[in-house]
Design an enzyme around this catalytic site. Structure first.
Site, PDB file in Angstrom:
ATOM      1  N   GLY A  65       1.220   7.563   1.846  1.00 24.07           N
ATOM      2  CA  GLY A  65       1.149   8.584   0.796  1.00 24.07           C
ATOM      3  C   GLY A  65      -0.143   8.595   0.004  1.00 24.07           C
ATOM      4  O   GLY A  65      -0.353   9.499  -0.808  1.00 24.07           O
ATOM      5  N   GLY A  80      -3.014   8.652   1.623  1.00 23.98           N
ATOM      6  CA  GLY A  80      -3.978   9.275   2.540  1.00 23.98           C
ATOM      7  C   GLY A  80      -4.041  10.778   2.327  1.00 23.98           C
ATOM      8  O   GLY A  80      -3.519  11.313   1.339  1.00 23.98           O
ATOM      9  N   THR A 140       0.775  13.928  16.175  1.00 25.11           N
ATOM     10  CA  THR A 140      -0.372  14.798  16.442  1.00 25.11           C
ATOM     11  C   THR A 140      -0.234  15.518  17.786  1.00 25.11           C
ATOM     12  O   THR A 140       0.427  14.997  18.700  1.00 25.11           O
ATOM     13  CB  THR A 140      -1.655  13.937  16.453  1.00 25.11           C
ATOM     14  N   ASP A 141      -0.899  16.651  17.909  1.00 24.55           N
ATOM     15  CA  ASP A 141      -0.920  17.352  19.201  1.00 24.55           C
ATOM     16  C   ASP A 141      -1.802  16.616  20.214  1.00 24.55           C
ATOM     17  O   ASP A 141      -1.767  16.923  21.404  1.00 24.55           O
ATOM     18  CB  ASP A 141      -1.404  18.806  19.025  1.00 24.55           C
ATOM     19  N   GLU A 142      -2.593  15.637  19.738  1.00 25.69           N
ATOM     20  CA  GLU A 142      -3.515  14.956  20.649  1.00 25.69           C
ATOM     21  C   GLU A 142      -2.775  14.126  21.702  1.00 25.69           C
ATOM     22  O   GLU A 142      -3.352  13.735  22.711  1.00 25.69           O
ATOM     23  CB  GLU A 142      -4.505  14.083  19.857  1.00 25.69           C
ATOM     24  N   TYR A 168      -6.582   6.348  19.896  1.00 28.77           N
ATOM     25  CA  TYR A 168      -5.779   6.913  18.795  1.00 28.77           C
ATOM     26  C   TYR A 168      -4.582   7.676  19.351  1.00 28.77           C
ATOM     27  O   TYR A 168      -3.428   7.407  18.979  1.00 28.77           O
ATOM     28  CB  TYR A 168      -6.643   7.844  17.925  1.00 28.77           C
ATOM     29  N   LYS A 214      -0.506   6.979  19.081  1.00 25.33           N
ATOM     30  CA  LYS A 214       0.453   7.932  18.509  1.00 25.33           C
ATOM     31  C   LYS A 214       1.505   8.319  19.557  1.00 25.33           C
ATOM     32  O   LYS A 214       2.689   8.447  19.242  1.00 25.33           O
ATOM     33  CB  LYS A 214      -0.257   9.191  17.995  1.00 25.33           C
TER      34      LYS A 214
HETATM   35  N1  NAD Z   1      -5.273  14.724   9.741  1.00 23.74           N
HETATM   36  C1  NAD Z   1      -4.838  15.453  10.761  1.00 23.74           C
HETATM   37  O1  NAD Z   1      -5.487  16.424  11.142  1.00 23.74           O
HETATM   38  C2  NAD Z   1      -3.530  15.112  11.444  1.00 23.74           C
HETATM   39  C3  NAD Z   1      -2.989  16.020  12.371  1.00 23.74           C
HETATM   40  C4  NAD Z   1      -1.766  15.725  12.968  1.00 23.74           C
HETATM   41  C5  NAD Z   1      -1.103  14.557  12.648  1.00 23.74           C
HETATM   42  N2  NAD Z   1      -1.653  13.665  11.762  1.00 23.74           N
HETATM   43  C6  NAD Z   1      -0.904  12.453  11.456  1.00 23.74           C
HETATM   44  O2  NAD Z   1      -0.547  12.532  10.079  1.00 23.74           O
HETATM   45  C7  NAD Z   1      -0.537  11.228   9.492  1.00 23.74           C
HETATM   46  C8  NAD Z   1      -1.444  11.213   8.275  1.00 23.74           C
HETATM   47  O3  NAD Z   1      -2.751  11.569   8.674  1.00 23.74           O
HETATM   48  P1  NAD Z   1      -3.935  11.615   7.600  1.00 23.74           P
HETATM   49  O4  NAD Z   1      -4.995  12.461   8.160  1.00 23.74           O
HETATM   50  O5  NAD Z   1      -3.376  11.913   6.267  1.00 23.74           O
HETATM   51  O6  NAD Z   1      -4.414  10.090   7.644  1.00 23.74           O
HETATM   52  P2  NAD Z   1      -5.264   9.251   6.593  1.00 23.74           P
HETATM   53  O7  NAD Z   1      -6.090   8.325   7.408  1.00 23.74           O
HETATM   54  O8  NAD Z   1      -5.922  10.147   5.610  1.00 23.74           O
HETATM   55  O9  NAD Z   1      -4.153   8.412   5.803  1.00 23.74           O
HETATM   56  C9  NAD Z   1      -3.456   7.346   6.378  1.00 23.74           C
HETATM   57  C10 NAD Z   1      -2.858   6.518   5.265  1.00 23.74           C
HETATM   58  O10 NAD Z   1      -2.108   5.436   5.874  1.00 23.74           O
HETATM   59  C11 NAD Z   1      -2.389   4.250   5.176  1.00 23.74           C
HETATM   60  N3  NAD Z   1      -2.189   3.117   6.098  1.00 23.74           N
HETATM   61  C12 NAD Z   1      -2.934   2.817   7.183  1.00 23.74           C
HETATM   62  N4  NAD Z   1      -2.466   1.708   7.771  1.00 23.74           N
HETATM   63  C13 NAD Z   1      -1.394   1.298   7.048  1.00 23.74           C
HETATM   64  C14 NAD Z   1      -0.484   0.225   7.158  1.00 23.74           C
HETATM   65  N5  NAD Z   1      -0.578  -0.673   8.146  1.00 23.74           N
HETATM   66  N6  NAD Z   1       0.515   0.116   6.260  1.00 23.74           N
HETATM   67  C15 NAD Z   1       0.620   1.017   5.241  1.00 23.74           C
HETATM   68  N7  NAD Z   1      -0.226   2.051   5.081  1.00 23.74           N
HETATM   69  C16 NAD Z   1      -1.222   2.195   5.970  1.00 23.74           C
HETATM   70  C17 NAD Z   1      -3.831   4.389   4.715  1.00 23.74           C
HETATM   71  O11 NAD Z   1      -4.127   3.521   3.620  1.00 23.74           O
HETATM   72  C18 NAD Z   1      -3.902   5.858   4.350  1.00 23.74           C
HETATM   73  O12 NAD Z   1      -3.557   6.069   3.002  1.00 23.74           O
HETATM   74  C19 NAD Z   1      -0.988  10.269  10.592  1.00 23.74           C
HETATM   75  O13 NAD Z   1       0.168   9.691  11.153  1.00 23.74           O
HETATM   76  C20 NAD Z   1      -1.693  11.161  11.592  1.00 23.74           C
HETATM   77  O14 NAD Z   1      -1.577  10.640  12.894  1.00 23.74           O
HETATM   78  C21 NAD Z   1      -2.851  13.932  11.149  1.00 23.74           C
END
Ligand code: NAD
Length: 328
Positions: free
Chosen positions: A9, A11, A131-133, A156, A160
């Site tokens: 939360g 991130g 993710t769609d990846e 990555y 996922k």
């Molecule tokens: N950003 C995108 O475009 C996108 C698209 C599709 C899916 N996602 C998925 O959405 C989710 C969030 O993505 P985001 O871009 O906000 O990522 P982000 O990197 O901004 O945030 C990730 C957060 O997870 C925390 N974290 C990392 N490792 C941890 C651990 N071991 N224990 C507890 N906390 C931990 C980090 O401190 C950070 O606050 C991810 O699962 C990502 O795969 C992201």
């Protein structure tokens, strides 16, 4: 009454989601668990940090004992799991960290649900954000739907994909009530500057070179982060247990065209002469294993739950640029 654990939360997407849930559900307790890696920032949550229904715990999701304690002491009823290592470039050099957080960390949470929640799990949801990846790369035609074959190309996306499989397996094996969604690229305020759009903006603001991988022709589908959070909230409330939903932005653009577009809007906002910042563009060696194109068919969530992306890219990117101009 619900006690909802949102992981990650602090991130980018997680902070938008936590703020939304804290505001929209004053009767639910929201527990934000984040280990605050370089990607997590509590400043993203300033506006809700003193709200009565908001609680933060700095815990690594791999710390299984602490996770179990939290589940028991706070009577966690639901999980929305976003914590992850999320940067493809980093995954190439630090694959182990990605497997640890994305695969084993997810497993640690699934095990906590299985151990603490009581069967037949009628009032619980484990919602995994993905993710769609995981579907790999497309040519110029076609799009990914929920039945597309998993074909991840980066460490990555492999991590996922593996976590998605574990989540699904807990539904099949343990009847854990799960939901999964796979979303395309998000953009918006509060994203870490390592990611493409904030990276372009950071370079523009600091008058530094804007690195573009390869020939810049790789195509991504972009979704404004609020639209993703709309979809997450809807799936959490109305999604069918055991199902996967694909979420996409209906806005495909090549990286180089995206850079041109952002440069144009940026120069307009700054009253620079047209084309002023184009000279900052620089093509650099391509990313290893760089997927060519992602595109999402979001018919299922549109038909079944009535969601569709609503933010026009121009509006979303203007809001994003103005936010970074204030912040950076
Ligand atoms: N950003 C995108 O475009 C996108 C698209 C599709 C899916 N996602 C998925 O959405 C989710 C969030 O993505 P985001 O871009 O906000 O990522 P982000 O990197 O901004 O945030 C990730 C957060 O997870 C925390 N974290 C990392 N490792 C941890 C651990 N071991 N224990 C507890 N906390 C931990 C980090 O401190 C950070 O606050 C991810 O699962 C990502 O795969 C992201």
């Amino acid at each position: 009454m619900k006690n909802i654990l949102i992981t990650g939360g602090a991130g980018f997407i997680g902070s938008h989601l936590v703020k939304r849930f804290v505001k929209n559900y004053p009767n639910y307790n929201i527990y934000n668990v984040d280990s605050l890696t370089y990607a997590g920032d509590l400043n993203n949550l300033k506006e809700i940090e003193n709200k009565k229904n908001y609680n933060f715990f700095r815990i690594d999701i791999n710390n299984h004992d602490e996770i179990i304690n939290l589940f028991k002491s706070k009577d966690i009823s639901d999980v929305i799991h976003l914590a992850a290592e999320s940067h493809v470039d980093k995954s190439i050099e630090s694959s182990y960290e990605f497997a640890k957080t994305n695969v084993l960390g997810t497993l640690s949470l699934l095990e906590a649900c299985r151990k603490v929640w009581i069967e037949p799990y009628q009032n619980n949801i484990f919602y995994h954000i993905s993710t769609d990846e995981v579907y790999g790369s497309l040519g110029l035609d076609g799009s990914f739907n929920e039945k597309s074959k998993y074909d991840p190309n980066s460490p990555y996306s492999a991590s996922k994909a593996s976590s998605d499989h574990f989540v699904r397996s807990y539904y099949k094996t343990h009847k854990l009530p799960i939901l999964i969604s796979n979303c395309s690229n998000n953009y918006g305020p509060f994203q870490h500057k390592e990611k493409l759009i904030p990276n372009i903006l950071n370079s523009l603001i600091n008058r530094e070179k804007i690195p573009i991988y390869g020939d810049g022709k790789n195509i991504r589908d972009w979704l404004f982060v609020d639209d993703h959070c709309d979809a997450i909230e809807l799936i959490f409330k109305e999604g069918l247990v055991g199902q996967t939903y694909n979420i996409g932005g209906d806005f495909e653009i090549s990286n180089i065209d995206l850079a041109h577009l952002i440069i144009k809007i940026f120069d307009q906002i700054k009253s620079n002469p047209a084309g002023f910042s184009e000279k900052l563009l620089e093509f650099v060696d391509d990313r290893a294993g760089h997927d060519f194109r992602y595109a999402i068919d979001h018919n299922k969530i549109t038909k079944e739950l009535g969601w569709r992306p609503k933010t026009n890219f121009n509006d979303g990117i203007n809001e994003t640029i103005n936010w970074y101009l204030k912040k950076l």
